[in-house]
Scaffold this motif. Structure first.
Motif, PDB file in Angstrom:
ATOM      1  N   GLY A  45       0.832  -1.206   0.000  1.00 15.06           N
ATOM      2  CA  GLY A  45       0.000   0.000   0.000  1.00 15.06           C
ATOM      3  C   GLY A  45       0.859   1.245   0.000  1.00 15.06           C
ATOM      4  N   GLU A  66       0.926  -1.421  -4.868  1.00 13.08           N
ATOM      5  CA  GLU A  66      -0.130  -0.408  -4.737  1.00 13.08           C
ATOM      6  C   GLU A  66      -1.264  -0.740  -5.721  1.00 13.08           C
ATOM      7  N   CYS A 109       2.763   1.077   6.187  1.00 13.62           N
ATOM      8  CA  CYS A 109       2.667   2.458   6.676  1.00 13.62           C
ATOM      9  C   CYS A 109       1.287   2.998   6.324  1.00 13.62           C
TER      10      CYS A 109
HETATM   11  C1  SAM Z   1      -3.716   5.954   3.594  1.00 12.84           C
HETATM   12  S1  SAM Z   1      -2.903   5.415   2.171  1.00 12.84           S
HETATM   13  C2  SAM Z   1      -1.192   5.305   2.728  1.00 12.84           C
HETATM   14  C3  SAM Z   1      -0.215   5.384   1.611  1.00 12.84           C
HETATM   15  C4  SAM Z   1       1.261   5.268   2.008  1.00 12.84           C
HETATM   16  N1  SAM Z   1       1.562   3.998   2.605  1.00 12.84           N
HETATM   17  C5  SAM Z   1       1.732   6.393   2.880  1.00 12.84           C
HETATM   18  O1  SAM Z   1       2.367   6.127   3.903  1.00 12.84           O
HETATM   19  O2  SAM Z   1       1.506   7.562   2.536  1.00 12.84           O
HETATM   20  C6  SAM Z   1      -3.391   3.695   2.108  1.00 12.84           C
HETATM   21  C7  SAM Z   1      -2.939   3.010   0.832  1.00 12.84           C
HETATM   22  O3  SAM Z   1      -3.289   1.616   0.876  1.00 12.84           O
HETATM   23  C8  SAM Z   1      -3.744   1.223  -0.411  1.00 12.84           C
HETATM   24  N2  SAM Z   1      -4.593   0.024  -0.301  1.00 12.84           N
HETATM   25  C9  SAM Z   1      -5.937  -0.035  -0.209  1.00 12.84           C
HETATM   26  N3  SAM Z   1      -6.344  -1.300  -0.161  1.00 12.84           N
HETATM   27  C10 SAM Z   1      -5.240  -2.077  -0.231  1.00 12.84           C
HETATM   28  C11 SAM Z   1      -5.015  -3.478  -0.260  1.00 12.84           C
HETATM   29  N4  SAM Z   1      -6.025  -4.349  -0.155  1.00 12.84           N
HETATM   30  N5  SAM Z   1      -3.735  -3.920  -0.358  1.00 12.84           N
HETATM   31  C12 SAM Z   1      -2.703  -3.036  -0.432  1.00 12.84           C
HETATM   32  N6  SAM Z   1      -2.872  -1.706  -0.427  1.00 12.84           N
HETATM   33  C13 SAM Z   1      -4.104  -1.229  -0.327  1.00 12.84           C
HETATM   34  C14 SAM Z   1      -4.503   2.448  -0.885  1.00 12.84           C
HETATM   35  O4  SAM Z   1      -4.716   2.437  -2.282  1.00 12.84           O
HETATM   36  C15 SAM Z   1      -3.607   3.577  -0.410  1.00 12.84           C
HETATM   37  O5  SAM Z   1      -2.633   3.898  -1.351  1.00 12.84           O
END
Ligand code: SAM
Length: 215
Positions: A45, A66, A109
């Motif tokens: 993510g 992502e 994160c």
């Molecule tokens: C709040 S954002 C955080 C982004 C980044 N890790 C940061 O620290 O800025 C959450 C991220 O998780 C991704 N996400 C959502 N569902 C997910 C999944 N099932 N598996 C992996 N990533 C996912 C979203 O698309 C988004 O980019």
């Protein structure tokens, strides 16, 4: 081409802006989260790739998963500017398209709040880590204050918070989930980002290692 498994076009654009605005407050936290990592690292993510610039030079390869198309595009832009090799890949945390025991470390994160099934995601992280490999995490979690925790529980249960937050949950007990998934917690640090009363506080940053002796 198959449809994306995760699509939050409005939230993705909002979060992209917010995370850039928050960099002044969060940059040091991101540095702390990633300090000392080395070798081959996985980040799930990865969002717009905000962490990439914070990895230490000893990280030789980063695989960044992502699933959200807008976010992934931003992560690909960030990967081109990153000091190490970054492979940005589509995928979800619960089904990582990666080999067993192939990473020295993994990073979660602000994502274990959002994945539909944190237990499945943690089990996958454990699978792809080498024995003794490190999980670094920085997540917002359920409050220890009963009144606030009740509000957080309700917001998650009602679906309100996940709807406005791109699938986010504000009441997850992520430390318990990490331990239950077969990690040993080595270090935690609790802190607030922004006002302590915010529903996305407290945050917990820490390190855990994959442990194998009970399995
Ligand atoms: C709040 S954002 C955080 C982004 C980044 N890790 C940061 O620290 O800025 C959450 C991220 O998780 C991704 N996400 C959502 N569902 C997910 C999944 N099932 N598996 C992996 N990533 C996912 C979203 O698309 C988004 O980019």
């Amino acid at each position: 081409m198959s449809a994306p498994q995760v699509r939050h076009p409005v939230f993705a654009r909002f979060f992209d802006r917010l995370s850039r605005l928050m960099e002044r407050a969060m940059g040091d936290e991101r540095d702390e989260l990633l300090a000392g990592l080395h070798g081959r690292v996985l980040e799930i993510g990865a969002g717009n790739g905000m962490n990439f610039r914070h990895y230490p030079a000893e990280v030789t390869e980063l695989v960044a998963i992502e699933p959200e198309p807008y976010m992934r595009g931003k992560a690909e832009d960030a990967a081109r500017q990153a000091p190490m090799t970054v492979h940005v890949r589509d995928g979800v945390a619960a089904e990582l398209p990666l080999d067993d025991a192939s990473f020295d470390a993994a990073v979660a994160c602000l994502v274990l709040c959002t994945v539909p099934d944190a237990t499945a995601a943690l089990s996958e992280l454990r699978r792809v880590l080498k024995p003794g490999g490190e999980l670094r995490f920085m997540e917002h979690v359920r409050s220890a204050q009963p009144g606030k925790a009740r509000v957080q529980d309700w917001l998650d249960r009602s679906g309100l918070w996940p709807r406005v937050g791109g699938g986010c949950h504000c009441a997850r007990d992520t430390i318990t989930a990490i331990t239950a998934a077969g990690f040993e917690i080595e270090q935690t640090h609790r802190f607030s980002l922004g006002p302590p009363w915010a529903l996305t506080n407290p945050h917990v940053r820490g390190r855990a290692t994959r442990h194998d002796w009970q399995r």
